[in-house]
Design an enzyme around this catalytic site. Sequence first.
Site, mmCIF file in Angstrom:
data_model
loop_
_atom_site.group_PDB
_atom_site.id
_atom_site.type_symbol
_atom_site.label_atom_id
_atom_site.label_comp_id
_atom_site.label_asym_id
_atom_site.label_seq_id
_atom_site.Cartn_x
_atom_site.Cartn_y
_atom_site.Cartn_z
ATOM 1 N N GLU A 91 0.823 -1.208 0.000
ATOM 2 C CA GLU A 91 0.000 0.000 0.000
ATOM 3 C C GLU A 91 0.857 1.259 0.000
ATOM 4 O O GLU A 91 1.994 1.269 0.449
ATOM 5 C CB GLU A 91 -0.922 -0.008 1.212
ATOM 6 C CG GLU A 91 -0.179 -0.018 2.530
ATOM 7 C CD GLU A 91 -1.127 -0.139 3.714
ATOM 8 O OE1 GLU A 91 -1.919 -1.094 3.752
ATOM 9 O OE2 GLU A 91 -1.055 0.720 4.592
ATOM 10 N N CYS A 104 3.502 8.621 0.434
ATOM 11 C CA CYS A 104 4.117 7.765 1.446
ATOM 12 C C CYS A 104 4.207 6.361 0.851
ATOM 13 O O CYS A 104 3.199 5.793 0.462
ATOM 14 C CB CYS A 104 3.235 7.784 2.700
ATOM 15 S SG CYS A 104 3.725 6.583 3.940
ATOM 16 N N CYS A 111 6.838 -6.688 7.423
ATOM 17 C CA CYS A 111 7.916 -6.104 8.236
ATOM 18 C C CYS A 111 8.266 -7.100 9.335
ATOM 19 O O CYS A 111 7.414 -7.857 9.789
ATOM 20 C CB CYS A 111 7.442 -4.789 8.858
ATOM 21 S SG CYS A 111 8.717 -3.911 9.792
ATOM 22 N N CYS A 115 7.039 -3.890 16.080
ATOM 23 C CA CYS A 115 6.521 -2.830 16.970
ATOM 24 C C CYS A 115 5.088 -3.168 17.393
ATOM 25 O O CYS A 115 4.260 -3.537 16.566
ATOM 26 C CB CYS A 115 6.566 -1.471 16.274
ATOM 27 S SG CYS A 115 8.234 -0.959 15.812
ATOM 28 N N CYS A 118 1.842 -1.539 15.674
ATOM 29 C CA CYS A 118 1.847 -1.375 14.222
ATOM 30 C C CYS A 118 1.233 -2.582 13.514
ATOM 31 O O CYS A 118 1.534 -3.728 13.834
ATOM 32 C CB CYS A 118 3.281 -1.157 13.749
ATOM 33 S SG CYS A 118 3.422 -0.921 11.977
ATOM 34 N N SER A 190 12.122 7.066 7.279
ATOM 35 C CA SER A 190 11.835 6.840 8.694
ATOM 36 C C SER A 190 12.359 5.474 9.119
ATOM 37 O O SER A 190 12.199 4.488 8.413
ATOM 38 C CB SER A 190 10.314 6.908 8.906
ATOM 39 O OG SER A 190 9.991 6.638 10.246
ATOM 40 N N CYS A 332 -0.478 2.600 9.123
ATOM 41 C CA CYS A 332 0.458 1.712 8.415
ATOM 42 C C CYS A 332 -0.019 0.275 8.367
ATOM 43 O O CYS A 332 -0.268 -0.339 9.391
ATOM 44 C CB CYS A 332 1.791 1.673 9.157
ATOM 45 S SG CYS A 332 2.454 3.268 9.500
HETATM 46 N N1 SAH Z 1 9.746 1.142 9.866
HETATM 47 C C1 SAH Z 1 9.863 2.567 9.813
HETATM 48 C C2 SAH Z 1 8.867 3.290 8.922
HETATM 49 C C3 SAH Z 1 7.445 2.848 8.870
HETATM 50 S S1 SAH Z 1 6.225 3.358 9.994
HETATM 51 C C4 SAH Z 1 9.795 3.129 11.208
HETATM 52 O O1 SAH Z 1 9.596 2.381 12.148
HETATM 53 O O2 SAH Z 1 10.002 4.322 11.373
HETATM 54 C C5 SAH Z 1 6.012 5.086 9.988
HETATM 55 C C6 SAH Z 1 5.706 5.612 11.395
HETATM 56 O O3 SAH Z 1 4.376 5.269 11.836
HETATM 57 C C7 SAH Z 1 6.653 5.045 12.440
HETATM 58 O O4 SAH Z 1 7.020 6.077 13.313
HETATM 59 C C8 SAH Z 1 5.778 4.030 13.140
HETATM 60 O O5 SAH Z 1 6.277 3.729 14.410
HETATM 61 C C9 SAH Z 1 4.442 4.737 13.140
HETATM 62 N N2 SAH Z 1 3.274 3.866 13.369
HETATM 63 C C10 SAH Z 1 3.113 2.560 13.109
HETATM 64 N N3 SAH Z 1 1.890 2.133 13.473
HETATM 65 C C11 SAH Z 1 1.259 3.192 13.972
HETATM 66 C C12 SAH Z 1 -0.035 3.403 14.526
HETATM 67 N N4 SAH Z 1 -0.917 2.405 14.630
HETATM 68 N N5 SAH Z 1 -0.362 4.646 14.932
HETATM 69 C C13 SAH Z 1 0.540 5.666 14.837
HETATM 70 N N6 SAH Z 1 1.751 5.541 14.327
HETATM 71 C C14 SAH Z 1 2.136 4.308 13.914
#
Ligand code: SAH
Length: 346
Positions: A91, A104, A111, A115, A118, A190, A332
């Site tokens: 996406e 974006c 992944c 986290c 996420c 990021s 995401c």
């Molecule tokens: N892997 C990279 C980039 C992808 S995510 C990273 O970790 O930075 C882009 C941003 O969205 C990251 O800061 C991630 O932690 C955040 N993110 C992921 N899921 C989210 C959610 N449910 N709500 C808010 N931010 C989120």
Amino acid sequence: MIDLKSQMLSELQQEMEQLGEPKFRAKQISSWMHEKLADSFDEMTNLPKSLREKLQQRYEWVRLELVQVQQSDQDGTCKFLFRLPDGNVIESVQMKYHHGNSVCISSQAGCRMGCRFCASTLNGLERNLKASEMLEQIYQIQKWSKERVHNVVVMGTGEPLDNYDALLRFLRLLTQEGGLHISQRNVTVSTCGLVPQMRRLADEKLQITLALSLHAPNQEKRRSIMPIAGKYGLSEVLDACRYYFAQTGRRITFEYSLVGGVNDSREDAEELAALVKPLNCHINLIPVNPVRERKFAPPDHRAVVNFKNKLEKSGINVTIRREMGRDIDGACGQLRKSYMDTERVR
Ligand code: SAH
């Protein structure tokens, strides 16, 4: 087969040499791919037909198929679902700001960083994307919308620094003359904090912005929501940020997703301010997007504003990221995940 769209101009020139073609063909082909955004070799009308046929036989041609577009009624944000040549889906999002359109993109199918808040990581990593597959997300969106893309953020599914070599190719092809020629200053990558690759990227001395997903004011809390923090501790990560700034002169962006009852207290704000104060940085606060499979929820609006004010009073640059596309699986990995879930049920 070599994927032509991921090749640098110098590599294309070598290929042409091997085919016994004049060197200038490389530039023509590159321009069709990266400037005119051709969808096939057939469109390259200033190449002899025999060469077009040869290219078709010898090289892989990567093109993404648009599967679905969702447009937000709230703010015009569009979410795109693309199918890769091998059937995987990814996406991308287009956001419209006063200063231009941002896209974006995803850097991996899935992944493996884990986290907790996420959605992208729920089914693990499928595979890395090629440089061409990252570019194509932008090319297809620009063609579909008939509007120029000004900014690119690598903040979709995947950890870009976990796909380092393809990412670098992508960044060079995206910002080169004779392509979309997007300014490096308008590109943000990021990361969740892969220290060796952050340092490697710093040494490339590009003018792109590095965003670090911080999400917590101390190591213990960060580790409880981001497993990668067990491998690279907070002080190491911040050292790498300082190094990035020293090498590139680019101010670091910290992303901080606010999760109610987890990292949104007054004490958290104070600790965060003290932590980042010595760095030349900017903080983006993002109220967490609720993900169906996770129990995390955003704080109420008041708490978000209080958190911001607290940081500002300590002299920190901070913005609350507009929550764009909430109504269209904005967070995401959510659109991809829900698409894959329904496909599986069928
Ligand atoms: N892997 C990279 C980039 C992808 S995510 C990273 O970790 O930075 C882009 C941003 O969205 C990251 O800061 C991630 O932690 C955040 N993110 C992921 N899921 C989210 C959610 N449910 N709500 C808010 N931010 C989120």
